[in-house]
Design a protein around this motif. Structure first.
Motif, mmCIF file in Angstrom:
data_model
loop_
_atom_site.group_PDB
_atom_site.id
_atom_site.type_symbol
_atom_site.label_atom_id
_atom_site.label_comp_id
_atom_site.label_asym_id
_atom_site.label_seq_id
_atom_site.Cartn_x
_atom_site.Cartn_y
_atom_site.Cartn_z
ATOM 1 N N GLY A 1 39.365 47.630 39.843
ATOM 2 C CA GLY A 1 40.392 46.971 40.302
ATOM 3 C C GLY A 1 40.629 47.420 41.712
ATOM 4 N N GLU B 1 41.316 39.403 45.092
ATOM 5 C CA GLU B 1 40.990 40.528 44.023
ATOM 6 C C GLU B 1 40.167 40.018 42.840
ATOM 7 O OE1 GLU B 1 44.655 43.329 44.078
ATOM 8 O OE2 GLU B 1 45.055 41.290 43.484
ATOM 9 N N TYR B 2 40.116 38.666 42.699
ATOM 10 C CA TYR B 2 39.805 38.292 41.381
ATOM 11 C C TYR B 2 38.497 37.272 41.291
ATOM 12 C CZ TYR B 2 44.431 39.584 40.247
ATOM 13 O OH TYR B 2 45.343 40.309 40.011
ATOM 14 N N SER C 1 35.580 36.956 32.104
ATOM 15 C CA SER C 1 37.063 37.372 31.963
ATOM 16 C C SER C 1 37.226 38.719 31.950
ATOM 17 C CB SER C 1 37.543 36.667 30.793
ATOM 18 O OG SER C 1 37.308 35.259 30.837
ATOM 19 N N ARG C 2 38.286 39.273 32.709
ATOM 20 C CA ARG C 2 38.736 40.484 32.361
ATOM 21 C C ARG C 2 40.390 40.798 32.432
ATOM 22 N NH1 ARG C 2 34.334 41.286 31.507
ATOM 23 N NH2 ARG C 2 32.744 42.610 32.410
ATOM 24 N N GLY C 3 40.971 41.462 31.487
ATOM 25 C CA GLY C 3 42.235 41.585 31.158
ATOM 26 C C GLY C 3 43.043 42.309 32.262
ATOM 27 N N LYS C 4 44.218 42.630 32.119
ATOM 28 C CA LYS C 4 45.251 43.468 32.923
ATOM 29 C C LYS C 4 44.759 44.956 33.150
ATOM 30 C CE LYS C 4 49.290 40.549 31.920
ATOM 31 N NZ LYS C 4 50.607 40.381 31.525
ATOM 32 N N TRP C 5 43.968 45.355 32.358
ATOM 33 C CA TRP C 5 43.565 46.827 32.337
ATOM 34 C C TRP C 5 42.467 46.872 33.569
ATOM 35 C CZ3 TRP C 5 38.226 47.780 32.953
ATOM 36 C CH2 TRP C 5 37.408 46.710 32.215
ATOM 37 N N TYR C 6 41.788 45.850 34.034
ATOM 38 C CA TYR C 6 40.772 45.738 35.084
ATOM 39 C C TYR C 6 41.271 46.106 36.428
ATOM 40 C CZ TYR C 6 36.543 44.320 37.861
ATOM 41 O OH TYR C 6 35.825 44.167 38.696
ATOM 42 N N MET C 7 42.346 45.713 36.860
ATOM 43 C CA MET C 7 43.052 45.942 37.990
ATOM 44 C C MET C 7 43.752 47.414 38.298
ATOM 45 S SD MET C 7 42.017 43.401 39.327
ATOM 46 C CE MET C 7 42.810 43.762 41.107
ATOM 47 N N GLU C 8 44.082 47.772 36.740
ATOM 48 C CA GLU C 8 44.518 49.183 36.840
ATOM 49 C C GLU C 8 43.458 50.444 36.945
ATOM 50 O OE1 GLU C 8 47.668 50.036 37.164
ATOM 51 O OE2 GLU C 8 48.173 47.823 37.231
ATOM 52 N N ASP D 1 38.404 35.866 36.803
ATOM 53 C CA ASP D 1 39.877 35.342 36.270
ATOM 54 C C ASP D 1 39.296 34.176 35.070
ATOM 55 O OD1 ASP D 1 42.132 33.808 36.032
ATOM 56 O OD2 ASP D 1 42.130 33.093 38.099
#
Length: 317
Positions: free
Chosen positions: A173, A210-211, A162-169, A231
């Motif tokens: 990501g 992406e996930y 699991s990765r939080g929203k930071w990952y895509m930023e 995810d």
């Protein structure tokens, strides 16, 4: 005592390299990262130089090179994936052997370029292929070799981290920098499968986003259904709310337990490299070929029995 420099000192994996350098009785002389959140150096090598500009780091290394007693022996590369090639070449041209995190480089073309720089400099590149040192993986490899030919193993690989929203930023990501989720979190699993089950014969991709990514791999000794994801929604109900990661490998329906035993694998990798038994460019070629194909392949419809259960579940929704 060998002298090390570390590129990418603020990254997630860098402390394992710092610890491996110390635990093998060697010295971290200098470190570089554009970010300065590297306080962990104080507990491992407080006298290490640190730079946030690559030019200053490189000039310091060249100054050390002029003094034979102080010159660097190794450069460890823990930078973002897309910078590995440049940083490896910089280390080689400094006259050092280089130890690099996975994925070594994104393609076989770049791998061949590295081989040329090895020849030009007379130095070596080593890849951290840590699962080759995991005891459960070694035991399975021994079992497969002992049992010899016959039917191919039926293997299912599931890895959800699991990765939080930071990952895509972050750079992770961005597929231009990480080369996508299958490469970034999957490359060492593909190396492990090759290590155990031999040459790759088929490589089909069933799903990519992406996930997450999924597909089918067929080796000399195994048929593998695989699923990788960042995810948290993909975590099994038995794990949700308890652990952020789910890792499972089954062979002929039997779970291969390797959740533990990861802590010291980088130190073991360093020990092998320092003893002259490290994994180099040709050892990494197979997994680089695998992820390169996954990124380029067209999505295919799974044949009977070749789809991972999570893919079947998605298609039924």
């Amino acid at each position: 005592m060998k002298k090390f420099a570390l590129i990418g000192a603020a990254g997630y994996i860098a402390p394992r390299h710092m610890r491996a350098i110390k635990d093998t009785g060697n010295l971290l002389v200098s470190a570089y990262d554009i970010n300065d959140s590297v306080g962990i150096i104080d507990s491992i090598s407080p006298d290490s130089e640190f730079f946030t500009e690559f030019e200053r780091f490189q000039e310091h290394a060249f100054r050390l090179k002029r003094e034979s007693a102080m010159s660097l022996d190794y450069v460890a590369v823990c930078s973002p994936n897309y910078l590995h090639h440049s940083h490896i070449v910089a280390g080689l041209r400094l006259g050092c052997d280089v130890i690099c995190e996975k994925p070594l480089v994104p393609s076989t073309e770049v791998l061949d370029e590295l081989a040329l720089v090895e020849l030009e400099t007379g130095r070596r590149v080593y890849n951290i292929l840590q699962l080759r040192h995991h005891q459960a993986i070694l035991d399975l490899k021994e079992k497969v070799e002992r049992e010899g030919g016959g039917e191919k193993y039926d293997v299912e690989l599931t890895y959800i981290t699991s990765r939080g929203k930071w990952y895509m930023e972050s750079w992770k990501g961005d597929p231009r920098k990480s080369f996508g989720v299958a490469t970034n979190i999957g490359v060492h699993f593909y190396d492990m499968l090759h290590f155990i089950f031999g040459k790759l014969q088929r490589n089909d991709v069933h799903f990519v986003s992406e996930y997450k990514a999924a597909g089918y791999l067929e080796y000399e000794k195994a048929r593998v259904r695989w699923f990788l994801s960042i995810d948290a929604g993909d975590l099994p109900e038995s794990v949700k709310g308890k652990k952020p990661t789910y890792r499972s490998i089954t062979a002929n329906g039997q779970e291969i337990e390797f959740s533990e035993g990861f802590t010291d694998l980088h130190t073991k990798s360093y020990q092998e490299i320092l003893a002259g038994r490290g994994y180099g460019i040709e050892d990494a070629r197979h997994c680089v070929e695998t992820v390169e194909h996954i990124r380029q392949a067209a999505i295919s419809i799974p044949s009977d029995g070749e789809a991972h259960p999570f893919v079947l579940a998605m298609s039924s929704q």
